[in-house]
Design an enzyme around this catalytic site. Sequence first.
Site, PDB file in Angstrom:
ATOM      1  N   LYS A   8       0.837  -1.194   0.000  1.00 50.14           N
ATOM      2  CA  LYS A   8       0.000   0.000   0.000  1.00 50.14           C
ATOM      3  C   LYS A   8       0.874   1.246   0.000  1.00 50.14           C
ATOM      4  O   LYS A   8       2.030   1.201   0.408  1.00 50.14           O
ATOM      5  CB  LYS A   8      -0.871   0.017   1.276  1.00 50.14           C
ATOM      6  CG  LYS A   8      -1.985  -0.990   1.293  1.00 50.14           C
ATOM      7  CD  LYS A   8      -2.835  -0.835   2.557  1.00 50.14           C
ATOM      8  CE  LYS A   8      -3.920  -1.882   2.629  1.00 50.14           C
ATOM      9  NZ  LYS A   8      -4.940  -1.761   1.578  1.00 50.14           N
ATOM     10  N   ARG A  10     -10.276 -11.620   1.809  1.00 49.84           N
ATOM     11  CA  ARG A  10     -11.095 -12.686   1.219  1.00 49.84           C
ATOM     12  C   ARG A  10     -10.358 -14.017   1.255  1.00 49.84           C
ATOM     13  O   ARG A  10     -10.981 -15.077   1.257  1.00 49.84           O
ATOM     14  CB  ARG A  10     -11.494 -12.286  -0.208  1.00 49.84           C
ATOM     15  CG  ARG A  10     -10.337 -12.132  -1.154  1.00 49.84           C
ATOM     16  CD  ARG A  10     -10.670 -11.255  -2.355  1.00 49.84           C
ATOM     17  NE  ARG A  10     -10.772  -9.838  -1.993  1.00 49.84           N
ATOM     18  CZ  ARG A  10     -11.135  -8.880  -2.830  1.00 49.84           C
ATOM     19  NH1 ARG A  10     -11.435  -9.163  -4.076  1.00 49.84           N
ATOM     20  NH2 ARG A  10     -11.200  -7.625  -2.416  1.00 49.84           N
TER      21      ARG A  10
HETATM   22  N1  BES Z   1      -8.108  -3.812   4.361  1.00 50.02           N
HETATM   23  C1  BES Z   1      -8.274  -3.376   3.031  1.00 50.02           C
HETATM   24  C2  BES Z   1      -9.569  -2.609   2.802  1.00 50.02           C
HETATM   25  C3  BES Z   1      -9.728  -1.309   3.554  1.00 50.02           C
HETATM   26  C4  BES Z   1      -9.525  -0.119   2.898  1.00 50.02           C
HETATM   27  C5  BES Z   1     -10.137  -1.288   4.852  1.00 50.02           C
HETATM   28  C6  BES Z   1      -9.706   1.072   3.571  1.00 50.02           C
HETATM   29  C7  BES Z   1     -10.328  -0.103   5.535  1.00 50.02           C
HETATM   30  C8  BES Z   1     -10.113   1.083   4.883  1.00 50.02           C
HETATM   31  C9  BES Z   1      -8.296  -4.573   2.095  1.00 50.02           C
HETATM   32  O1  BES Z   1      -7.500  -5.638   2.464  1.00 50.02           O
HETATM   33  C10 BES Z   1      -7.778  -4.097   0.780  1.00 50.02           C
HETATM   34  O2  BES Z   1      -6.626  -3.775   0.696  1.00 50.02           O
HETATM   35  N2  BES Z   1      -8.649  -4.068  -0.218  1.00 50.02           N
HETATM   36  C11 BES Z   1      -8.294  -3.664  -1.529  1.00 50.02           C
HETATM   37  C12 BES Z   1      -8.876  -4.676  -2.477  1.00 50.02           C
HETATM   38  C13 BES Z   1      -8.286  -4.615  -3.855  1.00 50.02           C
HETATM   39  C14 BES Z   1      -6.824  -4.973  -3.838  1.00 50.02           C
HETATM   40  C15 BES Z   1      -9.046  -5.606  -4.729  1.00 50.02           C
HETATM   41  C16 BES Z   1      -8.881  -2.279  -1.763  1.00 50.02           C
HETATM   42  O3  BES Z   1      -9.972  -1.976  -1.299  1.00 50.02           O
HETATM   43  O4  BES Z   1      -8.208  -1.490  -2.424  1.00 50.02           O
HETATM   44 MN    MN Z   2      -5.512  -5.457   1.803  1.00 50.95          MN
END
Ligand code: BES
Ligand code: MN
Length: 453
Positions: A230, A304
């Site tokens: 990230k 997931r």
């Molecule tokens: N934990 C994150 C989602 C999240 C984002 C939680 C903001 C709380 C606040 C999750 O694991 C994630 O990184 N999701 C990705 C999915 C994508 C890679 C398909 C996302 O939402 O960008």
């Molecule tokens: Mn994630």
Amino acid sequence: MYARANGGAAEDEEADEGGLSAPRVLIVGLGGGGRFGLGQIRRAAAVAAQAAAKLKGVKTMATIVHGAGIAGHDADAAAQEVALGTLLASYQPRQYGRKKEDAGLTSCTVVEYSAAKLQDVERGVARGEAIGRAVCSARDLVNEPANLLTPLEMAARARAMASDVGLKCTVLDEAAMQEEGMGILLAVSQGSTNPAQFVILEHAPEGDEEAPLIFVGKGITFDTGGISLKRTGGMWAMKDDMGGAGAVIGAMEAIGRLGVPRRVIGIAPCVENMPDGEAFRPGDIVTGMTGKTAEIISTDAEGRLILADALAYVARFDPVAVVDLATLTGAIGTALGMHIRAGVFSNDSSLEEKLMAAADHCGEGLWPFPMDAEYEKPIKSDMAEVKNSAGRSGVSSSAKFIEHFTEGYPWAHLDIANMVLADSRINAETPKGATGYGVRLLVELAERYAAAS
Ligand code: BES
Ligand code: MN
Ligand code: ZN
């Protein structure tokens, strides 16, 4: 913070209600017009508790039960909301060695003049207190930084809570998970030196042999994104990525304390998602418990993955229904905004209806999303059963991925990524930081299943 019922000096309706020995009186407007619902009762109590806590030197307060008079609510339901609102508003986050400010209220007495109503009020206050304390436990877990709240520490706290409340607690370590064949979950854990822990909490009231209701919460103690790292900005907030597990552990605490007459199992797969020489990578193909495979497109779509094996694991209990809660996608906040409603995705309309009704009743909002077969297309893999990311194809494809691993029971998925952590105070009962979202909803759902069985 404790609330309790107190009959006071009066014995019956005719008693003298005129005397007030309080040094200060706080007047809270209840709003005009419309129906004075449970949410307003909770809010009024929260506003009062917050205002009282701000007064220098004020440690105790007393209140009547709002809503049980002309508004016509049952005394126990109204008293429950008064206690709940008071506790939620009085939450104090841990300060980590910083000098503690004046800690606010230490007790609240709920006064009931009518002897006939006193028992109901006492029951309601006890219920509101059990639920309020559990919401605060979930907040504590989510607020805790990830260096302190590792998967091992989460398991330790779940165990301690379970022995306190009288739940059964079993924890699978990585070797046990390997034995179970949880290769998809373990792939996420590969890059972390903090070993994954699979927490199983069981509330089994005597005599209930019925199929259990099961809650599963995403417990990523920190989500760096892994090799699909990230960006730096805001990454600290990913300590909240165990908010689903926090809600499940909190709900189990309340369900145990309340002695809900229904078998309920809470599952919290706890894993840290880190980049490392041993971390899993985009392009990897991993095999889970059911033998189904997943192609990794993004290591940041890890929630997931751990849910896949957790949801496969619970099939052995032959559950009446399974509800998972996960901070799954940033996109859910784009769709629904922040701190209003979480998303619900289900392949069972009766379970979805029960969830919507429970949400409306307890004030933790939900909104339904579609699960058409077409949402499956973007996660078709050339090489595996399914791939874990579809890029920008909407939130439903995430739920469709999870659905592959839910066989043999009605299932609903709640995407709560827009609900668990607040940038600033949302209202009198919801402070800045962890909200504890989901605890009240799950308790309400469990009670509805108990009432129906
Ligand atoms: N934990 C994150 C989602 C999240 C984002 C939680 C903001 C709380 C606040 C999750 O694991 C994630 O990184 N999701 C990705 C999915 C994508 C890679 C398909 C996302 O939402 O960008
Ligand atoms: Mn994630
Ligand atoms: Zn995540």
